[in-house]
Scaffold this active site. Structure first.
Site, PDB file in Angstrom:
ATOM      1  N   LYS A   1      51.134  -2.343  71.362  1.00 47.86           N
ATOM      2  CA  LYS A   1      50.110  -2.668  70.381  1.00 47.86           C
ATOM      3  C   LYS A   1      48.731  -2.399  70.984  1.00 47.86           C
ATOM      4  O   LYS A   1      48.464  -2.710  72.134  1.00 47.86           O
ATOM      5  CB  LYS A   1      50.199  -4.142  69.967  1.00 47.86           C
TER       6      LYS A   1
ATOM      7  N   GLU B   1      61.129 -17.648  56.518  1.00 48.82           N
ATOM      8  CA  GLU B   1      60.627 -18.707  55.652  1.00 48.82           C
ATOM      9  C   GLU B   1      61.741 -19.601  55.120  1.00 48.82           C
ATOM     10  O   GLU B   1      61.569 -20.824  54.992  1.00 48.82           O
ATOM     11  CB  GLU B   1      59.845 -18.096  54.485  1.00 48.82           C
TER      12      GLU B   1
ATOM     13  N   ARG C   1      59.404 -16.714  49.217  1.00 49.10           N
ATOM     14  CA  ARG C   1      60.644 -16.244  49.812  1.00 49.10           C
ATOM     15  C   ARG C   1      61.617 -17.389  50.117  1.00 49.10           C
ATOM     16  O   ARG C   1      62.757 -17.149  50.477  1.00 49.10           O
ATOM     17  CB  ARG C   1      60.338 -15.472  51.105  1.00 49.10           C
TER      18      ARG C   1
END
Length: 613
Positions: free
Chosen positions: A277, A362, A390
């Protein structure tokens, strides 16, 4: 003209040699950095996938071949290479380029991806559709390692391995430094194992050895052990995939030949690439979390965080969470991989034994909270409104049905500006208020946010407090853990003829509009239970009522008011103002609210037009 400027579509990449492609990658990284510095956006993740994106578009015949991105905030290189370079200056701005893949935006965007962990399922569907239609199309799912923490990704892997579809899953493993085995030897082995000679030999050997079961089983185990010495392949092989990698995701000399080999293979393939990253920008490499989503900044100096003159709603929650945790050792904080976004870093430092980041999961987050509540703990789940969608079944079945005291601290309620419809919290009031046992609160300022969080936390049952992104009107915060009476609102302004019944953040705009209209304004505070006494009082002293919320009008808080009035036998002209029955695109929050008629001018205009009709 630079090489990057000469690229109108991925077809132009396919005529370039390897040295030119490396130069394009360097130009892309510089372009992304300078572009995002001007507009804001997701930076670290996009700097990390430059070479991988170049390699994919070089090898695969896009858009005929499909690339499904997961998650969508790593697609800036993809957008630049697919004819949208000049539009990058409009990124995430009103009427500009979306920060995520968007099918309406380009034929190269195969699938929208604002939520994570969807790519393998979608790509499998595309691959099966190609098979059903007799097409030779190739389909690639590019999934980040964070997205692999969600159960949906593993459900899709399990199904894909049994389907025997022509699908390539690329695991963009960008959360670790490049490990020791991602070097020349491993890259060579990956290219060898993905090659046609090895796979033809493997296929023929399987057919021959299948007639000799003990020998076949021995050969299979031997292959797994040999591959296992250099690759973490076992898990994905068990799902039915041919695992390859890991390889350096920044090495085009390794990526391109490997992808060429894989494209010629049949059946489900899994390529593990390791990227960094923030690659190429020292500030982002050193702190990829800070440079995940950024505002405008100077490239030379990097980001210098500046303290806000007033706390955001997220910061109000963060402060409350720590204060309540200090007062009650039963409190546990849960986040589905949104620690920073939901304001939990300080809590995680001060109360590490009571802090749980469960990953992008979730559904698990809510049922995990339910289990804690069953045993006398007091869970607080910090979650974005859009991500709560979700876990709807878990909220109903595991929390509400058992009437468990779980508090949902719902951030990003309403419109979210630049992130657009995939991240907007437009529906939570509609889908929450129909659930039995729920308490639902909508604070209109920072002080109310803190007090309603306390109120909901002390409630002996499931509760939700929903608050918007950004800052509020600047109300002074109480230093104590003050609670409000449940189901009671307050009148903020007394006027004549028209009463505005307001839920949450639109209160400030409603008060401004009410001045021009000489209207009354009620801050309801609670969607469930509603303050029926206040509604009855307003109905008896006004000839018209207006409901106002930053939620979908359909089924929202206004609908709750209409239902309550009907049950009380009260008939009055009633206007519902809120988010329209469409997905609101990304852009400046003020402009979006204006377009939805939820700023002061829009509220006044719509009410005047209604009363004149």
């Amino acid at each position: 003209m630079s090489l990057l400027e000469s690229i109108a579509s991925p077809a132009d990449l396919r005529s370039m040699n390897r040295a030119q492609l490396k130069e394009v990658a360097d130009e892309l990284r510089h372009y992304i950095l300078s572009s995002v510095a001007r507009t804001g956006g997701h930076l670290a993740s996009n700097l990390g996938v430059v070479e991988l994106t170049v390699a994919l578009h070089t090898v695969f015949d896009t858009p005929e071949d499909r690339i499904v991105w997961d998650v969508g905030h790593q697609t800036y290189t993809h957008k630049i290479l697919t004819g949208r370079r000049e539009r990058m200056r409009t990124l995430r701005q009103t009427d500009g380029l979306s920060g995520f893949p968007k099918r309406e935006e380009s034929p190269y965007d195969a699938f929208i991806a604002g939520h994570s962990s969807t790519s393998i399922s979608a790509a499998l569907g595309m691959a099966v559709a190609a098979r059903l239609k007799g097409e030779e199309r190739r389909v690639v799912a590019v999934i980040g390692d964070g997205a692999m923490t969600a159960g949906m990704a593993f459900e899709a892997l399990n199904n894909a391995g049994a389907m025997d579809a022509n699908l390539l899953v690329v695991l963009n493993d960008n959360d670790m430094s490049i490990s020791g085995n991602v070097g020349a030897l491993n890259s060579y082995l990956t290219k060898l194992l993905s090659g046609r000679f090895y796979n033809n030999l493997r296929s023929r050997g399987e057919k021959i050895l299948a007639t000799l079961p003990p020998v076949y089983e021995l050969a299979k185990r031997a292959e797994e052990h040999i591959k296992g010495m250099v690759t973490p392949s076992t898990l994905f092989e068990e799902f039915g995939f041919n695992y390859l990698g890991p390889i350096d995701g920044h090495d085009l000399d390794a990526l391109i030949p490997t992808l060429v080999n894989i494209r010629a293979l049949k059946g489900p393939q899994f390529l593990h690439v390791v990227t960094r990253k923030g690659k190429g920008y020292d500030h982002a490499e050193a702190n990829p979390c800070l440079y995940h989503g950024v505002g405008k900044f100077e490239v030379a100096h990097g980001i210098t965080p500046k303290p806000s003159p007033q706390p955001s709603y997220t910061e109000v929650f963060a402060s409350w969470l720590c204060d309540m945790a200090a007062a009650d050792n039963r409190l546990v904080g849960i986040t589905p991989a949104m620690c920073e976004g939901s304001g939990m870093p300080e809590f995680s430092k001060r109360f590490p034994e009571r802090y749980f980041d469960v990953g992008i999961a979730e559904q698990h987050a809510l049922t995990f909270a339910a289990g804690l509540a069953c045993e006398g703990q007091k869970p607080v789940v910090a979650i974005y409104s859009t991500f709560l969608q979700r876990a709807y079944d878990q909220l109903i079945h595991d929390i509400a049905l058992q009437n468990l005291p779980v508090l949902l601290a719902i951030d990003r309620a309403g419109l979210v500006g630049a992130d657009g419809p995939t991240h907007a919290g437009a529906f939570d009031l509609s889908f929450l208020r129909c659930i039995p046992n729920m308490l639902i609160a909508t604070p209109s300022d920072e002080h109310e946010c803190r007090c309603l969080l306390t109120t909901a936390y002390r409630h002996d049952g499931p509760s939700a407090v929903r608050y918007p992104r950004g800052t509020g009107p600047g109300a002074a915060l109480s230093p104590t853990l003050e609670a409000f009476p449940i189901g009671k609102g307050v009148t903020r302004r007394n006027g004549h003829d028209i009463a505005l019944i307001v839920f949450g953040a639109p209160l400030t705009a409603a008060l401004q509009a009410a001045e021009a209209l000489d209207a009354s304004v009620a801050d309801m505070r609670f969607v469930k239970p509603l303050d029926r006494d206040l509604l009855r009082q307003l109905a008896s002293s006004h000839s018209r009522l207006v409901t106002l919320e930053e939620n979908a009008v359909m089924g929202g808080a206004g609908s709750a008011v209409a239902e309550a009035l009907a049950e009380m036998g009260i008939t009055l002209p009633l206007l519902h103002l809120g988010l329209p029955d469409r997905f609101v695109e990304h852009g400046d929050p003020g402009v979006l609210l204006s377009r939805c008629g939820l700023d002061a001018a829009g509220i006044e205009r719509d009410i005047r037009a209604w009363t004149a009709s």
